[in-house]
Each structure stands twice: as C-alpha cells, then as structure tokens.
Design an enzyme around this catalytic site. Structure first.
Site, mmCIF file in Angstrom:
data_model
loop_
_atom_site.group_PDB
_atom_site.id
_atom_site.type_symbol
_atom_site.label_atom_id
_atom_site.label_comp_id
_atom_site.label_asym_id
_atom_site.label_seq_id
_atom_site.Cartn_x
_atom_site.Cartn_y
_atom_site.Cartn_z
ATOM 1 N N ASP A 143 -2.161 1.722 -4.937
ATOM 2 C CA ASP A 143 -3.458 2.049 -4.348
ATOM 3 C C ASP A 143 -4.508 1.054 -4.798
ATOM 4 O OD1 ASP A 143 -3.548 4.844 -6.586
ATOM 5 O OD2 ASP A 143 -4.359 2.842 -6.921
ATOM 6 N N HIS A 166 0.799 -1.227 0.000
ATOM 7 C CA HIS A 166 0.000 0.000 0.000
ATOM 8 C C HIS A 166 0.828 1.272 0.000
ATOM 9 C CE1 HIS A 166 -3.810 1.745 -0.300
ATOM 10 N NE2 HIS A 166 -4.432 1.181 0.711
#
Lengths: 372, 476
Positions: free
Chosen positions: B450, B446
């Site tokens: 995304d 992350h």
C-alpha cells in the site's frame, strides 16, 4: 617528422584531385607503407580501403602491419570450429574475420603481417613469398627457409613460419602472409584448439601445423629487423627508394571512408554471422541429484543464428509449457552465450517460483551456453 | 509474344555466336515460354550466359561459397555476384552486364569451373551487349575506354547505358553527382539531375535542352521572350525521399524485453516520488573516493543507494517479497539481492548484487565493478542475472528527473533514480543554499503493497542518504 607531414599533405591533395586515390611516390612502381596501429580491425580495414580505392596499375603496394593478440579466421570459416572462443573471451583476445580465404591464425606483436597489393593480372603469390625468403636469407644466410607448393614458408623443412591467404576483386588483388618472429606459442596452441564437439559444416577447415619462431632459431632476430629486411628487398625489386611510409588507420582525412570499414569488420553480423551454415549434434552430460543425465541436443545454425533446436530431455523434467518456451526463444536467436544468457534468465522471471524448477532450468541453460 | 521475340532477334545482329541466344526455335520449351511471358510486359531481353573468368595461377576450378544475388534480382555492371574460393584465395566475382539474374548454375559449396557458365543474365535488348571476350580479362586501358569518361581530367564512372542517357539529354557527366559505389553515376542520378533542371521527370529525349540561365540572347526584342522560354522556371523541386521501411524480426534481447514487460503489465503499479537532498552524501563520497581507489575500486553513488535500500528493506520486508501466480501466497525473501539496471550495447540487463544485507558499502562497490566490467564485455553469467528481489535503476546517469519504472517480475518494487541537480533550497534558518537534489520514483505492486508502506520505506531510505551518519547506527 616535418618530411613525413609534408608527404601526407601531398598524399592528401593527390587523393582529393582524383576519385581513385593515387599515392604520391618519388618513383612509380612501388610503395611501402606501415601501419602505426596494432588493432586488427583497423589494419584489416586498411587492406579493404587499398583494395577498393587505390589504382594499382602504376604502383604496387607493400603493407606492413602487426597486431595485439588476435585470432583471425578466413572468410569462409567457422569460428566455433577453429578456436576456443571461451578462452578468447576470458583473455580478451580479439576475434576477426578477414576477407581473404584460407585458415585461422593467431597474431600478436611477435608476428608480422605482409600484404602485397597488385592488379588482378599481376597477382602472383609464389613471387611474393620468394621475395620474403630472399630477404630472410640476405639477413641471415644460414637460415634454412623455403616456399612450399601450399604457399607456406617452412623453417628447417619442418616448421611453418608463414601462412598465406589472398583476395581477388575485379581489378585488384592482394596476397597477405604472416611471419612468426617471436609469437607466444603457448597461447597460440591453446586458443587455436576448439573445445566444441559435434560440429558439422562445410566451412573451410584449417590445416594444423607445427610452428616455430625465427627467434628460436636465431635469438638476435627481432620483428623490426625482419620488417626492415623485407622492405629493403621489395624496394630493390621494384626499383624504388627504401622508404617506409607510416600511416594511421584512424585517419579519416587520409583514408576517407575507413572508419566505416573498421566498424563493419567489428560487427557481430560479419564476424559470426558470415559463418556458413552448420549443425551442432552433441550430448550434454548433466550431473543432477547424484545421477548423470544424458541430454541429446541438435541445432542448425545459419548466419550465426539458431534455425532449428531440439533438446531431448527426459519427460516432465521441465514442465512442457516451459520447454516449448525455451525452444521458441532459442529459435531465431544468435548462437551467442551473451544473448542466450539474457534470454533464459529473463524467461525465468515469468516461471513459477519454484527452487527445484529454477535449479533444473539453470543447469540445462548453463550446459547449453557452454556449447557456444 | 512470338512477334516481339522475332523483332528483338533481328535487331541484335552483332552478337557473337558464342553467346547462347534463347530466341532460336529449338528453345521453344514450355519453361522458356513461361519465363518470356512474364517479362513480355517489359522489353524482351536476351539471356546471356556469364561465364566464370580466369582466376589466374592456372586455377581451373573453385568452390562457390556465397551468392550475393538470387534469381530475379536486378544487377548493374560491376555489382558483386558471388564469392568463390580456391586454395586460400577468396575471389569476388562481379557482373559484366546490366540485367536481371535468370539462373544460378551452382549452389553453395558446389565446384564451379573456369570458362563454364556461372549465371544467366537477361539483358535489356535495346541496350545491346558489349562485345567483350568472356574468358580473359581485357587489358586495363581498353577496359577503361569502355567504362570511364574523361572530362576535365576527372574520371567518371558510369555504365554504357547511363552514358548514353546522359548524351541523349546533353548532360555533362562531370556535373552529375554519382550516388553509386565509388561515386559511380547511376541512371537515377541522371533522372534526378534532369528533374531538378525542369521540375519534372522527363523521358529521355534529344529535344530537352538544359540551358544555363545566364545565356546571352541575340536580339533585344526577342530577349524577354527568349528568357522566359529558356530560363528554367523554379518549380518546387519534388523532394526525392528514397527511404524504405525496414522490418526485422524480434529476437534476442528484444524478445526478452517483450516477455518481461508483457508479464509486468499484469501487475497493478502505483507510483510514489520524492526528492532527496544529497549534499552531505556528495561530500562523503568525495572523501571516500580516493580511499576506494587505493584499494583499486571505483566508488560511485550506487553502493550507498543500494545499502540504504537494504537497510530500509529490513524494516519493510514486504518490499522484498514475491507474490505467487495465483496471488495466494506472499514469499518474504530472506536475501536482499538488489538488481542494478545496466544499459549495454545490446540492450537492458539487470544483474544483481547478492545478499546486500551482509555486505558493506565497499563490498557492494567491488561487486558492482565486477558486474559492470562483465556487463560491458557481454560476459555476465546466469547466476549474476537471476535471483534478484528488488531493483534500482540509475537512469539519471543518462538524464531525466522523474520516471515511471516498470516492476520486473517476480519482484514487487522498483526505484528509478534521476540525475543529481544543483538547485536552490531553503534551510532551517530560511536562507537559500545550494543543494544537490536527486529525484526518486518508486513503483510498487498494489496488490500487496500500500501507499503508506511505500512512503515510509522511501522516507527511511531518504533519511539514511540525507544524513549518511545515521546509517552507522543501523549497520549490521
């Protein structure tokens, strides 16, 4: 076939009645059995089973067996010292460690194995080998074969055609030997030559010998003929009828507990882990960036695992943190290319992502793995 | 300590002078005293020198190759003590006594002599010592008299001490289940047998009576009382669990896993899952399988999954990247070296197929076959196991639907594929049809990836697999 299965039934009922197996036979004194399997581990397991479970007081046993290509090392030997493990892996040749002493042999279907089971008291190797020689001479009187004081059988006073080993337990004992009929001598000599340098150990060393196949002396001879001749001689000497009972080493009902024995013989802990303590002291010659680096390596291996590891690298050739990670990972690991490959490639994941570093790491690790 | 030793000495009168008795005054050395002091809490035993017996064939010396016991270990009669070798013969030496090993006379690789002491064993004084010759093997018949007890034609193996215990408790050895080697009956087996009968662990006592419940009674009025006394009251049996914890050091493959997973923990993972309708792909594979077999290659679903992933990575290269240690730079890898998680006997390994971006589905299948056979033989090389940029894990071959895969550093994404299930689904016309459904679970780093990117990549990958013909449009 029917007769065979009937015998197996009686056999089975005999075993179920008494804890110690008592094989059925028309006359007491001897029993001849032959394995239907060519798997070295299954056949060695049969030897273990007979040694542990059979009452040999009333009945001695002759076991006849042959194996698909395998290298068999003695109980107290070092496989790295005795054979070319890399070649074995490439050619899919099995490696087994037997429970008897002695040296390393190569088996394939052109080699026959004979095991003489007796009580501990009646253990007598010379007599067994004389039996084999007598059988050979009965088959081909012109063969010049004799037994040496090292319990080898020589052809023409020169070539070894049979080697011997033995195992003694509390109440029973066995003596087994090979007999070269038509084995692949090229493969034999290439696999029994160790490429590993710098090994120092007290493991039993093998004594190399020139070998010859009986087939080369007399092309009309086959393994089946030899097996038959030996069985016949054994039957005569033990005053039993010349009948060879076939057994299947995978038959758990006939030989309860055999699959565990087979499995144990295949474990890494038995094959490699039982190697007596040894040390590796050698120099890696690594070609890097146009020059050759001499890297001294010292390792102590116990129970097949790396106890101590020292690699003498030029300073800063590898970041010190990474070097100590490598040594830490190697210590306690199996002296096994597969395990080390997995370890070092995994370690690379947590290194800085630098091409130069990666190529040095790969070079060093590949050279280290070549030692195994 | 002194008085105890004198008492033990006087009770052992039948010992032959051959055996070294530690209890003579000349042996009152400091070291012996120490040893005896330690064992004085238990009964003070007699130290017997177990000599190496005759090997046969006139052999006088052997090499000690392996010890199966060490000083301080308890041994039972017939337990293996060591392995010695002489001239191609390997001999297992077994103990003649029950007791505790007090001294090993040789180290590994020493030469041991026949007739000389091999180990010193401390024997429990109350048990006494069987007066046996210690050099030549006794003839088998008398040997069996010592060690076997014939009951109803069965030969039951038990040491003299165990037989005495059974006799004292009126137990028939044929009724006891032996748990030792060769079904030998051990002391524990007798004690367990006793416990089952009376619901308690009893000390050996001649008074304890084991009576079968169907015993006839003599007088009627006494009958209920008798029965109450004689029929064992069924108390809940203490379940004897003799399992012990086993501690092993973490080495090899496990060590590698520990390293990787500890590093992976530092990556903030997010997950994204979806279901893929593989009905058309299943059909396509059925058609292509025989073609591949003709070329000598086994075609599974993986080559399709891998190629589709590579096509997706062309559109979303960030998923084929690497983040440096300080999170300062992202390196977009040019090669799509797609790793395939493999389960081997030793553990998890992840070899990778190199440069999938320039491979055909068939090329990938060939390479997978090669990696799989090397993997199961334990012969993968370092180059096969390094350089991966993206990983797929086909856990569905073992089972499961959704998973939470862990990213393998230095990669930034991984996909876990569940098993293919036949499930009912609705088609465009609102009809129910049989669909071949597989679940995919993605995990991504992350810090640089995304949710939207992951979702779009997954949709593209899904569309290629749900409609394999569309792959043709984008194949390079």
């Amino acid at each position: 076939m029917v007769l065979q299965s009937l015998k197996s039934c009686l056999w089975l009922s005999c075993i179920l009645r008494t804890p110690k197996a008592c094989f059925w036979s028309t006359a007491s004194g001897g029993l001849i059995i032959q394995s239907v399997s060519n798997d070295i581990y299954e056949n060695l397991a049969v030897e273990d089973w007979i040694h542990d479970h059979m009452d040999l007081e009333k009945q001695q046993v002759l076991f006849l067996w042959r194996n698909s290509p395998s290298v068999v090392i003695g109980r107290h030997q070092n496989p790295w010292q005795e054979c070319n493990l890399r070649l074995l892996r490439q050619k899919n040749i099995k490696l087994a460690r037997r429970r008897s002493g002695g040296g390393t042999v190569y088996h394939d279907l052109g080699n026959i194995n004979l095991t003489f089971f007796t009580t501990r008291k009646k253990y007598e190797r010379t007599e067994n080998l004389k039996l084999v020689v007598k059988a050979l001479k009965a088959l081909r009187p012109q063969l010049d074969v004799h037994v040496t004081d090292r319990y080898d059988i020589l052809l023409d006073r020169q070539y070894k055609i049979s080697g011997t080993a033995a195992k003694l337990g509390r109440t029973s004992a066995y003596h087994h030997c090979t007999l070269l009929c038509n084995a692949d001598k090229l493969v034999l000599s290439s696999v029994l030559k160790s490429p590993y340098k710098g090994l120092k150990s007290n493991a039993t060393p093998s004594v190399p010998a020139s070998v010859k196949n009986l087939f080369e002396e007399d092309p009309s001879l086959t393994s089946e003929m030899l097996l038959d001749a030996i069985a016949k001689e054994y039957a005569t000497q033990h005053q039993i009828d010349h009948h060879v009972n076939l057994i299947n080493p995978a038959d758990e009902a006939l030989l309860p507990g055999i699959s565990n024995k087979t499995k144990e013989l295949q474990t890494w802990e038995w094959v490699y882990g039982k190697t007596p303590k040894f040390s590796v002291s050698t120099c890696l010659n690594m070609a890097y960036n146009g020059s050759v680096l001499d890297v001294k390596v010292n390792m102590d291996v116990k129970h097949g695992k790396i106890e101590v590891c020292n690699i003498d690298l030029p300073e800063q050739w590898l970041p010190p943190g990474l070097y100590s990670e490598l040594v830490k990972s190697l210590t306690g690991s199996k002296f096994c290319p597969n395990e080390i490959t997995t370890l070092v490639t995994t370690l690379l994941r947590v290194c800085p992502q630098d091409d130069e570093l990666h190529s040095r790491w790969s070079l060093l690790c590949e050279n280290m793995i070549m030692l195994m | 300590v002194c008085i105890h030793r004198v008492r033990s000495c006087s009770s052992i009168r039948f010992i032959k002078s051959k055996y070294v008795c530690v209890f003579d005054k000349s042996a009152l050395k400091f070291s012996h005293q120490q040893r005896l002091f330690r064992t004085s809490a238990v009964s003070c035993g007699q130290i017997v020198q177990f000599k190496l017996s005759d090997i046969g064939e006139g052999i006088t010396e052997v090499t000690v190759k392996e010890w199966y016991i060490k000083e301080g270990d308890s041994v039972s009669q017939f337990d293996s003590i060591c392995e010695v070798q002489s001239d191609k013969a390997s001999v297992t030496i077994t103990s003649r006594y029950d007791g505790v090993i007090r001294k090993l006379h040789y180290s590994i690789d020493d030469i041991a002599f026949v007739g000389k002491p091999l180990v010193d064993i401390e024997i429990d004084a109350s048990k006494g010592v069987a007066p046996e010759e210690d050099v030549v093997e006794t003839p088998p018949m008398s040997h069996e008299e010592h060690t076997h007890q014939e009951i109803k034609g069965h030969k039951t193996l038990a040491t003299p001490a165990v037989r005495r215990l059974a006799m004292e408790n009126n137990i028939k050895l044929s009724e006891v289940v032996g748990t030792g080697k060769d079904n030998r009956i051990l002391k524990e087996d007798i004690l367990n047998y006793l416990a089952k009968q009376t619901g308690a662990i009893l000390p050996p006592s001649p008074k304890a009576e084991i009576v079968p419940p169907l015993r006839k009674t003599e007088t009627v009025p006494a009958a209920p009382k008798d029965k109450a006394r004689k029929i064992p009251v069924p108390i809940s049996r203490p379940i004897a669990f003799s399992g012990k914890d086993k501690t092993e050091s973490v080495t090899g493959f496990q060590k590698a896993m520990v390293k990787t997973m500890s590093a992976a923990l530092k990556i903030p993972h997010f997950g994204y899952c979806d279901e893929i309708d593989l009905t058309q792909l299943v059909q396509l594979r059925e058609e292509l399988k025989p073609l591949a077999e003709l070329r000598g290659v086994k075609l599974s679903f993986m080559p399709f999954f891998i190629k589709a992933a590579s096509l997706g990575l062309l559109q979303y290269p960030i998923l084929n990247a690497s983040l440096d240690e300080n999170c300062q730079n992202v390196t977009y890898k040019a090669s799509h070296n797609i790793g395939v998680a493999m389960d081997t006997e030793q553990g998890l390994i992840v070899p990778n197929v190199k440069n999938v971006q320039v491979c055909s589905v068939f090329d990938i299948a060939v390479e997978l076959n090669r990696l799989q056979s090397l993997g199961s033989a334990g012969q993968l090389g370092t180059s096969d196991l390094t350089g991966g940029t993206f990983t797929l894990s086909n856990i569905g071959t073992i089972g499961g639907t959704y998973a939470k895969p862990v990213i393998l550093p230095p990669e930034v994404a991984i996909g876990a594929l569940g098993k293919i299930q036949i499930l009912p689904r609705f088609n465009g016309k609102g009809e129910v049809f049989k669909a071949q459904i597989m679940n995919v679970s993605w995990s991504a780093d992350h810090r640089i990836i995304d949710g939207a990117t992951m979702a779009r990549f997954s949709n593209l990958w899904k569309s290629y697999l749900e409609n394999p013909a569309s792959m043709l449009l984008d194949l390079k």
